[in-house]
Design an enzyme around this catalytic site. Sequence first.
Site: not given
Length: 446
Positions: A413, A368, A250, A357, A47, A392, A415, A267, A278, A396, A361
Site C-alpha cells: 500500500r 478518518h 489493520h 478498500h 489509579d 492510498e 498512501e 502505515d 497518515d 494484497y 478518506h
Amino acid sequence: MLPELLPRPAAIAPEEYRQRREALMAQLPKGAALIVPGASLVTRSHDSEYAFRQQSDFYYLTGIQEPDALLVLLPGREAGQSVVFCQDRDPTMESWTGRRLGAHGVESLHGIDQAFENADRDEQLSGLLVGCDLLYLPLDNSEAISIAEEALANAQAGQRRGKPALKGWLDSRPLIHEMRLIKSPTEIALLRHAAVISAQAHIRAMRTCRVGLSEYQLQAELEHEFVWQGASGPAYSTIVGGGANACVLHYIENSAVLKPDTLVLIDAGAEFDLYAGDITRTFPVNGRFNEAQRALYQVVLDAQERAIQAVAPGVTLVDIHQGVAWDLTAGLIALGLLEGDVQARIDDESYRRFYLHSTSHWLGLDVHDVGSYRLDEETPRPLMAGMVITIEPGLYIPCEDDIPVAYRGMGIRIEDNIAVTSSGHEVLTSGAPKQIAEIEALMVKK
C-alpha cells in the site's frame, strides 16, 4: 548527532475559534442553543488514565485541551453567546496533575465570552437554557442527552409558570462536520507539519530496517521521531506488517521478526496539535526489491500517482477510486494474477480479491475525518479547495495455491496526504520516498 528539529507552525488563534462559533450559530434557527461536551479522562488501570485526547468537535470550536469541559452556544445572548464550563481550580489536585485554566483562564486565553467552573454548572446551566425551544447536541453523547433531558424536564415544569416549552433536540454533528470539511490556511499548515513529521519518521524507519529486527522495533523508531519533533504521538495505532502480515489491513500486533526477501508495510502518522498525518510506505526489508516485488509495487505506484494527478476541485472520490480500480485491475492482468478483459474483471468485482478498500478518506482532526462523502444518496460530493484527503491504493495477495509463488503473501500500500487547492492539489507528504530508486538508495546508505 541528534535529529534536527523542524520549525513549528503557528497555532490556531482564539479569533479563528470565535469565527467558527459565530459561523455555526448563524446556522441555528431563532430560539435554538447548542451544547458540545468535551472529553473526559478514561481509566487505563487502577489509579492511572490513558493520555487525554480532547473531543474533536469541542476542540474545533474552542481550542481548549482540558478534560470535563462543556461548551454552550446561545445566539443573541447579551451576556455572551459562548459559555464554557470547566474544571474547578483546586490547589490540591493541581499539585498532582498540573495547573487548571479555571473560568478566568478560559475567558482570557481562549476568547470565550463567559466561563464557569463545574461546581457551578448545575445551578448555571439550567438558567442558561431557559427560553430555548430547540437544542442542538451530539446525539451519540450520553452526557449531552442527559443535559437535554434535564432541560426538557425543567421546561415542562416551567410551562406552568408561563415559560416557553422546549420542543426537543436535533443532532449538532452534521452542522459542525460540514464546517470541518473545509480547512482554513492555519489548519492546512498544521496538517502539513504533521505530514512532514510523519515523513521524517518513515525515512528513519527505512534507514533502520534490516533483517532480524522485530516489527515493534520499527514502530519504536517511528514513534520516537513523532515525539522528538513535538507531536503528541501517533495519530492512530501504528501498523508495521512484515511479509504476509501486510495483507492484514489493520494489523497492529507488530510482534513478528522481519525476514529476508520480504516486504514490510508501515502505515503510521503523527498527531500534531490534534491534526493527523497518515502515510503508508512499503519497502524491502533487505533494501532491494526483487523482480516480483518490483513489478507489483510499480503497479500500485503507477495507480497512486495517476490518482493524485486527478485531484482537483470538481472531481469526486468516486471518480478517483474508479480510476484506481481500473489501473490496479489492468496491472493484475498484466502480471497474470487475473485473466481476461479489464472491464469484465471490474464488473464481476474479481479484482476485489486483491484490493479490499476504498482509495481515499477525509483527513483532519481525526485520521478518518468527519463529513459526508455524498450530497445525497445518488450524488458523490465534488472536491473543493480546502479539503484534505488521502490517496492510498493497495494490493494484497493471499497465500493460496492458485497464486504464483513469487507473489504469495505480498501486501503493498502507498498512501499520501493531499490538500485540494483552487488550481489542483498539494501533496503534503512528498518528503516520504516512494520511488523504487529513492527507497533503495536511502536504504543502502543506512
